[in-house]
Design a protein around this motif. Sequence first.
Motif, PDB file in Angstrom:
ATOM      1  N   MET A   1       0.832  -1.180   0.000  1.00 11.88           N
ATOM      2  CA  MET A   1       0.000   0.000   0.000  1.00 11.88           C
ATOM      3  C   MET A   1       0.878   1.244   0.000  1.00 11.88           C
ATOM      4  O   MET A   1       1.919   1.261   0.629  1.00 11.88           O
ATOM      5  CB  MET A   1      -0.902   0.011   1.216  1.00 11.88           C
ATOM      6  N   THR A   2       0.422   2.246  -0.680  1.00 12.13           N
ATOM      7  CA  THR A   2       1.134   3.509  -0.731  1.00 12.13           C
ATOM      8  C   THR A   2       0.884   4.276   0.555  1.00 12.13           C
ATOM      9  O   THR A   2      -0.211   4.273   1.075  1.00 12.13           O
ATOM     10  CB  THR A   2       0.624   4.348  -1.916  1.00 12.13           C
ATOM     11  N   ALA A   3       1.888   4.931   1.048  1.00 10.46           N
ATOM     12  CA  ALA A   3       1.738   5.708   2.278  1.00 10.46           C
ATOM     13  C   ALA A   3       2.466   7.026   2.147  1.00 10.46           C
ATOM     14  O   ALA A   3       3.359   7.178   1.334  1.00 10.46           O
ATOM     15  CB  ALA A   3       2.280   4.935   3.471  1.00 10.46           C
ATOM     16  N   VAL A   4       2.064   7.961   2.962  1.00 11.91           N
ATOM     17  CA  VAL A   4       2.717   9.256   3.050  1.00 11.91           C
ATOM     18  C   VAL A   4       3.657   9.179   4.241  1.00 11.91           C
ATOM     19  O   VAL A   4       3.471   8.377   5.138  1.00 11.91           O
ATOM     20  CB  VAL A   4       1.659  10.367   3.255  1.00 11.91           C
ATOM     21  N   SER A   5       4.656  10.020   4.277  1.00 13.24           N
ATOM     22  CA  SER A   5       5.598  10.007   5.394  1.00 13.24           C
ATOM     23  C   SER A   5       4.875  10.190   6.718  1.00 13.24           C
ATOM     24  O   SER A   5       3.787  10.738   6.781  1.00 13.24           O
ATOM     25  CB  SER A   5       6.641  11.105   5.211  1.00 13.24           C
ATOM     26  N   ASP A   6       5.516   9.721   7.785  1.00  8.01           N
ATOM     27  CA  ASP A   6       4.927   9.826   9.121  1.00  8.01           C
ATOM     28  C   ASP A   6       4.631  11.261   9.521  1.00  8.01           C
ATOM     29  O   ASP A   6       3.740  11.526  10.289  1.00  8.01           O
ATOM     30  CB  ASP A   6       5.859   9.219  10.172  1.00  8.01           C
ATOM     31  N   SER A   7       5.406  12.196   9.007  1.00  4.64           N
ATOM     32  CA  SER A   7       5.211  13.592   9.391  1.00  4.64           C
ATOM     33  C   SER A   7       4.008  14.222   8.709  1.00  4.64           C
ATOM     34  O   SER A   7       3.603  15.315   9.062  1.00  4.64           O
ATOM     35  CB  SER A   7       6.463  14.404   9.062  1.00  4.64           C
ATOM     36  N   GLY A   8       3.448  13.540   7.692  1.00  3.27           N
ATOM     37  CA  GLY A   8       2.307  14.088   6.981  1.00  3.27           C
ATOM     38  C   GLY A   8       2.693  14.985   5.832  1.00  3.27           C
ATOM     39  O   GLY A   8       1.846  15.529   5.155  1.00  3.27           O
ATOM     40  N   LYS A  28      -4.892  -1.883  -2.692  1.00  2.16           N
ATOM     41  CA  LYS A  28      -4.152  -2.717  -3.622  1.00  2.16           C
ATOM     42  C   LYS A  28      -4.759  -2.640  -5.024  1.00  2.16           C
ATOM     43  O   LYS A  28      -5.959  -2.861  -5.206  1.00  2.16           O
ATOM     44  CB  LYS A  28      -4.147  -4.160  -3.137  1.00  2.16           C
ATOM     45  N   GLY A  29      -3.922  -2.289  -5.999  1.00  3.34           N
ATOM     46  CA  GLY A  29      -4.332  -2.243  -7.389  1.00  3.34           C
ATOM     47  C   GLY A  29      -5.056  -0.974  -7.802  1.00  3.34           C
ATOM     48  O   GLY A  29      -5.327  -0.777  -8.986  1.00  3.34           O
ATOM     49  N   CYS A  30      -5.397  -0.104  -6.878  1.00  5.30           N
ATOM     50  CA  CYS A  30      -6.119   1.126  -7.213  1.00  5.30           C
ATOM     51  C   CYS A  30      -5.124   2.192  -7.651  1.00  5.30           C
ATOM     52  O   CYS A  30      -4.097   2.399  -7.009  1.00  5.30           O
ATOM     53  CB  CYS A  30      -6.926   1.622  -6.017  1.00  5.30           C
ATOM     54  N   ARG A  31      -5.421   2.890  -8.723  1.00  2.00           N
ATOM     55  CA  ARG A  31      -4.570   3.968  -9.226  1.00  2.00           C
ATOM     56  C   ARG A  31      -5.313   5.303  -9.206  1.00  2.00           C
ATOM     57  O   ARG A  31      -4.855   6.278  -9.795  1.00  2.00           O
ATOM     58  CB  ARG A  31      -4.083   3.660 -10.654  1.00  2.00           C
ATOM     59  N   THR A  53       0.105   7.068   7.765  1.00  2.00           N
ATOM     60  CA  THR A  53      -0.997   7.552   6.926  1.00  2.00           C
ATOM     61  C   THR A  53      -1.184   6.647   5.720  1.00  2.00           C
ATOM     62  O   THR A  53      -0.225   6.340   5.019  1.00  2.00           O
ATOM     63  CB  THR A  53      -0.712   8.991   6.439  1.00  2.00           C
ATOM     64  N   TRP A  54      -2.405   6.217   5.528  1.00  2.12           N
ATOM     65  CA  TRP A  54      -2.814   5.577   4.284  1.00  2.12           C
ATOM     66  C   TRP A  54      -3.667   6.585   3.547  1.00  2.12           C
ATOM     67  O   TRP A  54      -4.444   7.336   4.156  1.00  2.12           O
ATOM     68  CB  TRP A  54      -3.654   4.328   4.539  1.00  2.12           C
ATOM     69  N   LEU A  55      -3.544   6.586   2.241  1.00  4.32           N
ATOM     70  CA  LEU A  55      -4.358   7.457   1.395  1.00  4.32           C
ATOM     71  C   LEU A  55      -5.486   6.639   0.789  1.00  4.32           C
ATOM     72  O   LEU A  55      -5.315   5.454   0.510  1.00  4.32           O
ATOM     73  CB  LEU A  55      -3.485   8.058   0.293  1.00  4.32           C
ATOM     74  N   ALA A  56      -6.634   7.266   0.579  1.00  3.82           N
ATOM     75  CA  ALA A  56      -7.784   6.541   0.023  1.00  3.82           C
ATOM     76  C   ALA A  56      -8.555   7.411  -0.955  1.00  3.82           C
ATOM     77  O   ALA A  56      -8.705   8.612  -0.738  1.00  3.82           O
ATOM     78  CB  ALA A  56      -8.713   6.090   1.148  1.00  3.82           C
ATOM     79  N   CYS A  57      -9.045   6.764  -2.020  1.00  8.17           N
ATOM     80  CA  CYS A  57     -10.001   7.424  -2.911  1.00  8.17           C
ATOM     81  C   CYS A  57     -11.376   7.275  -2.264  1.00  8.17           C
ATOM     82  O   CYS A  57     -11.540   6.555  -1.275  1.00  8.17           O
ATOM     83  CB  CYS A  57      -9.962   6.774  -4.302  1.00  8.17           C
ATOM     84  N   ALA A  58     -12.373   7.937  -2.811  1.00  6.56           N
ATOM     85  CA  ALA A  58     -13.724   7.875  -2.238  1.00  6.56           C
ATOM     86  C   ALA A  58     -14.258   6.437  -2.219  1.00  6.56           C
ATOM     87  O   ALA A  58     -14.931   6.035  -1.266  1.00  6.56           O
ATOM     88  CB  ALA A  58     -14.665   8.780  -3.028  1.00  6.56           C
ATOM     89  N   GLN A  59     -13.920   5.646  -3.235  1.00  8.86           N
ATOM     90  CA  GLN A  59     -14.415   4.274  -3.333  1.00  8.86           C
ATOM     91  C   GLN A  59     -13.832   3.363  -2.246  1.00  8.86           C
ATOM     92  O   GLN A  59     -14.508   2.452  -1.778  1.00  8.86           O
ATOM     93  CB  GLN A  59     -14.086   3.698  -4.708  1.00  8.86           C
TER      94      GLN A  59
END
Length: 81
Positions: A1-8, A28-31, A53-59
């Motif tokens: 999973m893609t993540a942003v740095s701990d600092s945000g 997984k697999g979402c672009r 931090t995990w990032l998410a699309c609306a879906q």
Amino acid sequence: MTAVSDSGDSPSGPAGNAPADPLICSAKGCRAAATWALRWNNPRLHTPDRRKTWLACAQHQDRLGDFLRARGFLREVAPLG
């Protein structure tokens, strides 16, 4: 999973002067472009003030949030701005 740095901080290009790459959903697999930040920590591994931090699309925001919530890891969900 893609993540942003701990600092945000958002990722930036070399030397901080190139445009940042688009933030992509961590599912997984979402672009798709991310629109939500799910901030979490595992209390068995992280100090109480540390946030991953995990990032998410609306879906995928609900699915990723449910995964973290079921484990007691989810601390906050915030829209990306």
